[in-house]
Scaffold this active site. Structure first.
Site, PDB file in Angstrom:
ATOM      1  N   PRO A  44       0.765  -1.251   0.000  1.00 45.50           N
ATOM      2  CA  PRO A  44       0.000   0.000   0.000  1.00 45.50           C
ATOM      3  C   PRO A  44       0.797   1.304   0.000  1.00 45.50           C
ATOM      4  O   PRO A  44       0.932   1.964   1.021  1.00 45.50           O
ATOM      5  CB  PRO A  44      -0.842  -0.127   1.262  1.00 45.50           C
ATOM      6  CG  PRO A  44      -0.009  -0.975   2.167  1.00 45.50           C
ATOM      7  CD  PRO A  44       0.720  -1.927   1.279  1.00 45.50           C
ATOM      8  N   CYS A  45       1.295   1.699  -1.160  1.00 38.09           N
ATOM      9  CA  CYS A  45       2.009   2.978  -1.241  1.00 38.09           C
ATOM     10  C   CYS A  45       1.056   4.160  -1.089  1.00 38.09           C
ATOM     11  O   CYS A  45       1.497   5.281  -0.852  1.00 38.09           O
ATOM     12  CB  CYS A  45       2.810   3.081  -2.539  1.00 38.09           C
ATOM     13  SG  CYS A  45       1.890   2.764  -4.032  1.00 38.09           S
ATOM     14  N   HIS A  46      -0.263   3.913  -1.157  1.00 38.37           N
ATOM     15  CA  HIS A  46      -1.209   5.015  -0.926  1.00 38.37           C
ATOM     16  C   HIS A  46      -1.153   5.512   0.519  1.00 38.37           C
ATOM     17  O   HIS A  46      -1.628   6.595   0.809  1.00 38.37           O
ATOM     18  CB  HIS A  46      -2.639   4.598  -1.304  1.00 38.37           C
ATOM     19  CG  HIS A  46      -3.198   3.473  -0.489  1.00 38.37           C
ATOM     20  ND1 HIS A  46      -3.024   2.147  -0.841  1.00 38.37           N
ATOM     21  CD2 HIS A  46      -3.912   3.466   0.649  1.00 38.37           C
ATOM     22  CE1 HIS A  46      -3.621   1.377   0.043  1.00 38.37           C
ATOM     23  NE2 HIS A  46      -4.173   2.156   0.969  1.00 38.37           N
TER      24      HIS A  46
END
Length: 161
Positions: free
Chosen positions: A131-133
């Site tokens: 999850p780079c968000h």
């Protein structure tokens, strides 16, 4: 083997090998709705299809708010040691939590590598699954996201609830 699946973000393109999931990305506008698959045959193709089935099911659970972490075999593409370290650290950021690019750089023992962390996040092959968000600018702003800022905003909002 590839598959296109509908999601609240639009079409997602999933890619898997017999070893595991290798890519999750938001499909380009105009991508045909039908599934796309390689010419994989036999047991290898069956295992790839099983990985894609599991990925699709877990993504559906995630978007429905019933899943917080993914349990999938991965087959990660080759990359630099630094980018691999950033990508691995992304998986450790908890559901609904956020950190900054600077925080990630510090966690890696490279406090001056903030921009390099941002670049590594931009090459993350497993959008959503790694999850780079959840990584924000130092001022708390959204920063870049391979799926676009609306997608990043949606995912962060999904995890707040």
């Amino acid at each position: 083997m590839f598959r296109l699946v509908d999601s609240p973000l639009g079409l997602l393109r999933l890619q898997a090998s017999p070893q595991g999931l290798s890519h999750v990305e938001i499909a380009a506008a105009g991508t045909p709705q039908e599934a796309v698959s390689s010419v994989d045959q036999g047991d290898a193709g069956k295992h790839s299809a099983d990985v894609l089935d599991a990925t699709q099911a877990q993504l559906a659970e995630y978007f429905a708010g019933r899943r917080r972490a993914f349990e999938l075999p991965l087959d990660l593409p080759e990359t630099t040691a630094f980018r691999a370290a950033v990508h691995a650290l992304l998986a450790e950021i908890g559901y609904g939590e956020t950190v900054t690019y600077r925080d990630v750089a510090k966690m890696l023992g490279r406090p001056g590598a903030t921009r390099a962390v941002g670049s590594a996040c931009g090459t993350n092959p497993l959008l959503i699954v790694r999850p780079c968000h959840r990584v924000l600018r130092s001022d708390g702003g959204l920063g870049g996201y391979a799926g676009g800022l609306d997608a990043k905003r949606f995912l962060l909002t999904l995890e707040e609830n």
